[in-house]
Design an enzyme around this catalytic site. Structure first.
Site, mmCIF file in Angstrom:
data_model
loop_
_atom_site.group_PDB
_atom_site.id
_atom_site.type_symbol
_atom_site.label_atom_id
_atom_site.label_comp_id
_atom_site.label_asym_id
_atom_site.label_seq_id
_atom_site.Cartn_x
_atom_site.Cartn_y
_atom_site.Cartn_z
ATOM 1 C CD GLU A 246 20.231 -5.157 70.562
ATOM 2 O OE1 GLU A 246 21.110 -5.765 69.955
ATOM 3 O OE2 GLU A 246 19.134 -4.879 70.053
ATOM 4 C CG HIS B 130 15.714 -5.110 67.467
ATOM 5 N ND1 HIS B 130 15.951 -3.964 66.758
ATOM 6 C CD2 HIS B 130 16.915 -5.708 67.631
ATOM 7 C CE1 HIS B 130 17.255 -3.878 66.503
ATOM 8 N NE2 HIS B 130 17.861 -4.935 67.031
HETATM 9 P P1 PGA Z 1 24.530 -4.742 65.327
HETATM 10 O O1 PGA Z 1 23.017 -5.038 65.674
HETATM 11 O O2 PGA Z 1 25.361 -5.823 65.944
HETATM 12 O O3 PGA Z 1 24.598 -4.751 63.823
HETATM 13 O O4 PGA Z 1 24.859 -3.394 65.902
HETATM 14 C C1 PGA Z 1 22.635 -5.547 66.916
HETATM 15 C C2 PGA Z 1 21.147 -5.637 67.005
HETATM 16 O O5 PGA Z 1 20.459 -4.701 66.577
HETATM 17 O O6 PGA Z 1 20.592 -6.651 67.472
#
Ligand code: PGA
Length: 256
Positions: A174, A101
Site C-alpha cells: 500500500e 499498517h
Molecule cells: P483505503 O485504505 O482503501 O481507504 O485507501 C486502504 C488501507 O489503508 O488499508
C-alpha cells in the site's frame, strides 16, 4: 496464471463504524456477503475494529466469511493496557491480522522488532499476518520505494527463516500516498514494486505460501485495471469496503 489463484478481498473497516453501526452492517449484509463469496469464489476477510470483533465473529459463525483483526499486541500477555493478545484473537475466531499498517506504524512508532514479535505471536496462535508495506510520498518522488520495501520486508523474512512449519502470509503493498487519497499509481509502477516483493520472498516460497494484495484507494472502478497486475491475488480495501455495493463490485472485478 490468475485462473488458478485463490483470490482474496480484505475489508479493512478501520474506525469508520461505531460498534452499533458495525453490528448493523453485519446484520444487514452477512447473508449477501456469503452469497457473494459463493458466487465469486473470492475469499472475503472482514476486519472490524476491536470492539466489534466478538460479536461479528458470532454473526459470521454460520458463514464461511473469515474474520481478521486490525492489529495485535507484540506481547503474549501481561501488563499491557489497551492491547489485544494474539491468543484472544484466535479464541474469538480470527484467522488473519493486519500488521504494520502505515496508520499503526505512524501512530505507535512501530519498530522492526515490534513487528517481528507481532508476527511471531500470530504464528504461535495459528493466525496469518496481513503484513503491510509501502513507501511514503517523498520516497515515491525520490524513487527510493524499492529500497524501502526491501527494508520493510526484513522483519517478516527474519521470522520466516526461523519457522519450521509452513505458514500462509498475505503481503499488502500500500503506497502511503495512495491510502485514502484517491491517487493510485500506474500498473507499470505497481508491477515493478510487486516484482521486488516477489523477488525478496522467493527464497521462502518453497516452505511458505504468500498472497500478494494491493491496497490504497481501491474502488469499484480502478479495481478492474488494478486486477491486471499479474502478481496480485486480491485487494486490501479501506473506505470502499464499508459500502456493501462497492465491496461487491470490487470482489466481482477479480473474476475478469
Ligand atoms: P483505503 O485504505 O482503501 O481507504 O485507501 C486502504 C488501507 O489503508 O488499508
Amino acid at each position: 496464471m490468475k485462473q488458478n489463484v485463490q483470490r482474496f478481498v480484505v475489508a479493512n473497516w478501520k474506525m469508520y463504524f461505531s460498534h452499533a453501526q458495525a453490528l448493523n452492517w453485519i446484520e444487514k449484509n452477512s447473508k449477501m456477503l456469503q452469497e457473494l463469496q459463493n458466487e465469486s469464489n473470492v475469499s472475503i476477510i472482514v476486519c472490524p475494529s476491536a470492539d466489534s470483533l466478538s460479536y461479528i465473529a458470532h454473526k459470521l459463525k454460520q458463514t464461511t466469511i473469515m474474520l481478521g483483526s486490525q492489529n495485535c499486541s507484540a506481547h503474549e500477555n501481561g501488563a499491557y493496557t489497551g492491547q489485544i493478545a494474539a491468543q484472544s484473537l484466535s479464541e474469538i475466531g480470527c484467522k488473519w491480522c493486519i500488521i504494520g499498517h502505515s496508520e499503526v506504524r505512524t501512530a505507535c512508532d512501530e519498530t522492526d522488532l515490534v513487528l517481528q514479535s507481532k508476527i511471531e505471536r500470530l504464528f504461535e496462535h495459528h493466525l496469518s499476518p496481513i503484513f503491510c508495506v509501502g513507501e511514503k510520498q517523498e520516497e515515491y518522488q525520490h524513487k527510493t520505494a524499492q529500497k524501502k520495501l526491501k527494508e520493510q520486508l526484513a522483519p517478516l523474512q527474519r521470522v520466516l527463516e526461523r519457522q519450521h512449519q509452513s505458514k500462509t502470509v498475505a503481503i499488502a503493498y500500500e503506497p502511503l500516498w495512495s491510502i485514502g487519497t484517491g491517487k493510485v499509481a500506474s500498473n507499470d509502477y505497481l508491477q515493478e514494486l510487486f516484482g521486488i516483493i516477489e523477488q525478496s520472498m522467493e527464497p521462502y516460497q518453497k516452505q511458505h505460501s504468500f498472497v500478494l494484495l494491493y491496497g490504497g484507494s481501491v474502488d469499484e472502478i480502478n479495481a478492474v485495471r488494478l486486477w491486471q497486475i499479474p502478481q496480485i491475488a486480491g485487494f486490501l480495501v479501506g473506505k470502499a469496503s464499508t459500502d456493501f455495493q462497492l465491496l461487491k463490485k470490487i470482489v466481482l472485478s477479480t473474476r475478469g
